[in-house]
Write a protein that holds these residues in place. Sequence first.
Motif, PDB file in Angstrom:
ATOM      1  N   PHE A 107      42.596  42.779  10.525  1.00  0.00           N
ATOM      2  CA  PHE A 107      43.496  43.790  11.076  1.00  0.00           C
ATOM      3  C   PHE A 107      42.915  44.536  12.269  1.00  0.00           C
ATOM      4  O   PHE A 107      43.402  45.606  12.625  1.00  0.00           O
ATOM      5  N   SER A 108      41.913  43.980  12.906  1.00  0.00           N
ATOM      6  CA  SER A 108      41.350  44.580  14.124  1.00  0.00           C
ATOM      7  C   SER A 108      40.940  43.461  15.078  1.00  0.00           C
ATOM      8  O   SER A 108      40.341  42.470  14.645  1.00  0.00           O
ATOM      9  N   PRO A 109      41.260  43.584  16.365  1.00  0.00           N
ATOM     10  CA  PRO A 109      40.877  42.531  17.319  1.00  0.00           C
ATOM     11  C   PRO A 109      39.372  42.279  17.370  1.00  0.00           C
ATOM     12  O   PRO A 109      38.936  41.127  17.460  1.00  0.00           O
ATOM     13  N   VAL A 110      38.577  43.341  17.319  1.00  0.00           N
ATOM     14  CA  VAL A 110      37.124  43.183  17.404  1.00  0.00           C
ATOM     15  C   VAL A 110      36.592  42.436  16.186  1.00  0.00           C
ATOM     16  O   VAL A 110      35.783  41.504  16.308  1.00  0.00           O
ATOM     17  N   THR A 111      37.044  42.824  14.988  1.00  0.00           N
ATOM     18  CA  THR A 111      36.556  42.165  13.779  1.00  0.00           C
ATOM     19  C   THR A 111      37.092  40.742  13.662  1.00  0.00           C
ATOM     20  O   THR A 111      36.469  39.885  13.024  1.00  0.00           O
ATOM     21  N   LEU A 112      38.231  40.463  14.273  1.00  0.00           N
ATOM     22  CA  LEU A 112      38.726  39.089  14.307  1.00  0.00           C
ATOM     23  C   LEU A 112      37.743  38.185  15.052  1.00  0.00           C
ATOM     24  O   LEU A 112      37.392  37.096  14.578  1.00  0.00           O
ATOM     25  N   ILE A 113      37.313  38.637  16.220  1.00  0.00           N
ATOM     26  CA  ILE A 113      36.348  37.846  16.993  1.00  0.00           C
ATOM     27  C   ILE A 113      35.029  37.737  16.245  1.00  0.00           C
ATOM     28  O   ILE A 113      34.395  36.669  16.220  1.00  0.00           O
ATOM     29  N   ASP A 114      34.607  38.825  15.613  1.00  0.00           N
ATOM     30  CA  ASP A 114      33.375  38.815  14.827  1.00  0.00           C
ATOM     31  C   ASP A 114      33.472  37.770  13.716  1.00  0.00           C
ATOM     32  O   ASP A 114      32.530  37.003  13.476  1.00  0.00           O
ATOM     33  N   GLY A 115      34.615  37.723  13.040  1.00  0.00           N
ATOM     34  CA  GLY A 115      34.784  36.766  11.954  1.00  0.00           C
ATOM     35  C   GLY A 115      34.778  35.326  12.426  1.00  0.00           C
ATOM     36  O   GLY A 115      34.185  34.455  11.786  1.00  0.00           O
ATOM     37  N   VAL A 116      35.419  35.052  13.562  1.00  0.00           N
ATOM     38  CA  VAL A 116      35.453  33.692  14.090  1.00  0.00           C
ATOM     39  C   VAL A 116      34.050  33.211  14.438  1.00  0.00           C
ATOM     40  O   VAL A 116      33.647  32.089  14.087  1.00  0.00           O
ATOM     41  N   GLN A 117      33.287  34.041  15.136  1.00  0.00           N
ATOM     42  CA  GLN A 117      31.975  33.591  15.580  1.00  0.00           C
ATOM     43  C   GLN A 117      30.968  33.523  14.436  1.00  0.00           C
ATOM     44  O   GLN A 117      30.054  32.699  14.462  1.00  0.00           O
ATOM     45  N   SER A 118      31.126  34.376  13.424  1.00  0.00           N
ATOM     46  CA  SER A 118      30.203  34.282  12.287  1.00  0.00           C
ATOM     47  C   SER A 118      30.535  33.088  11.394  1.00  0.00           C
ATOM     48  O   SER A 118      29.654  32.527  10.740  1.00  0.00           O
ATOM     49  N   ALA A 119      31.805  32.665  11.388  1.00  0.00           N
ATOM     50  CA  ALA A 119      32.198  31.523  10.563  1.00  0.00           C
ATOM     51  C   ALA A 119      31.887  30.188  11.219  1.00  0.00           C
ATOM     52  O   ALA A 119      31.515  29.226  10.531  1.00  0.00           O
ATOM     53  N   PHE A 120      32.002  30.122  12.557  1.00  0.00           N
ATOM     54  CA  PHE A 120      31.907  28.821  13.219  1.00  0.00           C
ATOM     55  C   PHE A 120      30.853  28.740  14.320  1.00  0.00           C
ATOM     56  O   PHE A 120      30.539  27.637  14.760  1.00  0.00           O
ATOM     57  N   LEU A 121      30.338  29.870  14.787  1.00  0.00           N
ATOM     58  CA  LEU A 121      29.385  29.834  15.895  1.00  0.00           C
ATOM     59  C   LEU A 121      27.976  30.241  15.477  1.00  0.00           C
ATOM     60  O   LEU A 121      27.116  30.467  16.320  1.00  0.00           O
ATOM     61  N   GLY A 122      27.755  30.346  14.194  1.00  0.00           N
ATOM     62  CA  GLY A 122      26.416  30.653  13.702  1.00  0.00           C
ATOM     63  C   GLY A 122      25.944  32.051  13.991  1.00  0.00           C
ATOM     64  O   GLY A 122      24.736  32.325  13.971  1.00  0.00           O
ATOM     65  N   ALA A 123      26.862  32.980  14.249  1.00  0.00           N
ATOM     66  CA  ALA A 123      26.478  34.359  14.571  1.00  0.00           C
ATOM     67  C   ALA A 123      26.293  35.160  13.303  1.00  0.00           C
ATOM     68  O   ALA A 123      26.918  34.886  12.264  1.00  0.00           O
ATOM     69  N   SER A 124      25.441  36.167  13.366  1.00  0.00           N
ATOM     70  CA  SER A 124      25.311  37.109  12.260  1.00  0.00           C
ATOM     71  C   SER A 124      26.482  38.068  12.306  1.00  0.00           C
ATOM     72  O   SER A 124      26.917  38.489  13.378  1.00  0.00           O
ATOM     73  N   SER A 125      27.012  38.412  11.142  1.00  0.00           N
ATOM     74  CA  SER A 125      28.203  39.240  11.074  1.00  0.00           C
ATOM     75  C   SER A 125      27.853  40.721  11.092  1.00  0.00           C
ATOM     76  O   SER A 125      26.818  41.144  10.572  1.00  0.00           O
ATOM     77  N   ALA A 126      28.738  41.519  11.701  1.00  0.00           N
ATOM     78  CA  ALA A 126      28.591  42.973  11.681  1.00  0.00           C
ATOM     79  C   ALA A 126      29.315  43.594  10.500  1.00  0.00           C
ATOM     80  O   ALA A 126      29.350  44.818  10.377  1.00  0.00           O
ATOM     81  N   PHE A 127      29.911  42.774   9.629  1.00  0.00           N
ATOM     82  CA  PHE A 127      30.585  43.294   8.453  1.00  0.00           C
ATOM     83  C   PHE A 127      29.564  43.938   7.506  1.00  0.00           C
ATOM     84  O   PHE A 127      28.370  43.585   7.542  1.00  0.00           O
ATOM     85  N   PRO A 128      29.986  44.872   6.669  1.00  0.00           N
ATOM     86  CA  PRO A 128      29.048  45.505   5.706  1.00  0.00           C
ATOM     87  C   PRO A 128      28.347  44.447   4.853  1.00  0.00           C
ATOM     88  O   PRO A 128      28.971  43.516   4.340  1.00  0.00           O
ATOM     89  N   GLY A 129      27.037  44.584   4.748  1.00  0.00           N
ATOM     90  CA  GLY A 129      26.258  43.610   4.008  1.00  0.00           C
ATOM     91  C   GLY A 129      26.077  42.304   4.745  1.00  0.00           C
ATOM     92  O   GLY A 129      25.557  41.343   4.170  1.00  0.00           O
ATOM     93  N   ALA A 130      26.492  42.280   6.020  1.00  0.00           N
ATOM     94  CA  ALA A 130      26.410  41.065   6.849  1.00  0.00           C
ATOM     95  C   ALA A 130      27.097  39.885   6.183  1.00  0.00           C
ATOM     96  O   ALA A 130      26.703  38.731   6.351  1.00  0.00           O
ATOM     97  N   VAL A 131      28.168  40.193   5.410  1.00  0.00           N
ATOM     98  CA  VAL A 131      28.908  39.153   4.714  1.00  0.00           C
ATOM     99  C   VAL A 131      30.128  38.800   5.553  1.00  0.00           C
ATOM    100  O   VAL A 131      31.147  39.487   5.529  1.00  0.00           O
TER     101      VAL A 131
END
Length: 302
Positions: A244-268
């Motif tokens: 539900f946020s444009p920034v977290t959408l991009i964060d989720g895409v790159q952490s799922a498919f681009l090997g990025a570390s997530s900024a979500f709580p607990g880095a999950v």
Amino acid sequence: MAVEQPMPTAPGDQTRIHNIGYRNYDGPRLGRSYATRSLYSQSLRGAYGLGRSIKSKVLPMLLFVVMCVPAAIMVAVAVATKAKDLPVDYTRYAIIMQAVISLYVASQAPQSVSRDLRFKTVPLYFSRPIETADYVRAKFAALASALFILTAAPLIVLYVGALLAKLDFADQTKGFGQGLVSVALLSLLFAGIGLVIASVTPRRGFGIAAVIAVLTISYGAVSTLQAIADAQGSSSAVPWIGLFSPVTLIDGVQSAFLGASSAFPGAVGPTHAEGVVYVLAVLGLIAAAYGLLLRRYKKVGL
């Protein structure tokens, strides 16, 4: 003493034809594609104040510098300390600087479309070979390109600095490529959202405030809800809230498919299955923004 009145003349006697030298244009006509490219280039230049007043150049150029300076500092530190890696991943840089990116979108999306609405020049575009879809594509591509320049420039600084620091070439090139993919998606998504909001009102100030509110408040609200869910032990809900946020959408895409570390709580971050939903959400929002702009400008051009 009587005054002699002039005799009335018939309307036909007052008609005159004056030859003032106008001639039909008989040169080459470059057509829709040339007009669309011209509108794209002018809109892209305008996103950085080029061809406009000095005052119009200050904010976009300042934000460009603000985006690049932290990257230059990181590179200097890595070179001076002979670090084995950069302090920030390529995919993380845009997420960290999302406030600057949001401010740029808020300032330049209304500049791109609000003036045309305020001065009612949109129908003039459509009186020429250019059509509604051409106008929307040119404006969308111009703002997305401007955002890509803004977000890719610091990644280039990081990449060049990493090579100067003699870090592993393969790892840095892979990370740099992943970062470019991430900021390309971010540029398309943010450009679409910014233009849709700005096209609603001809008042630039309202457009700026609305874009800032949508991009910034949504990120703050989603981040807060994710933190609450994580604290309550509902970590499985964290990825779904990020939709539900444009920034977290991009964060989720790159952490799922681009090997990025997530900024979500607990880095999950989202799993691959959840990441597919994120990708579909990003592409769906981009397509929806394009469709809404088409509908909006078909009405304005009537």
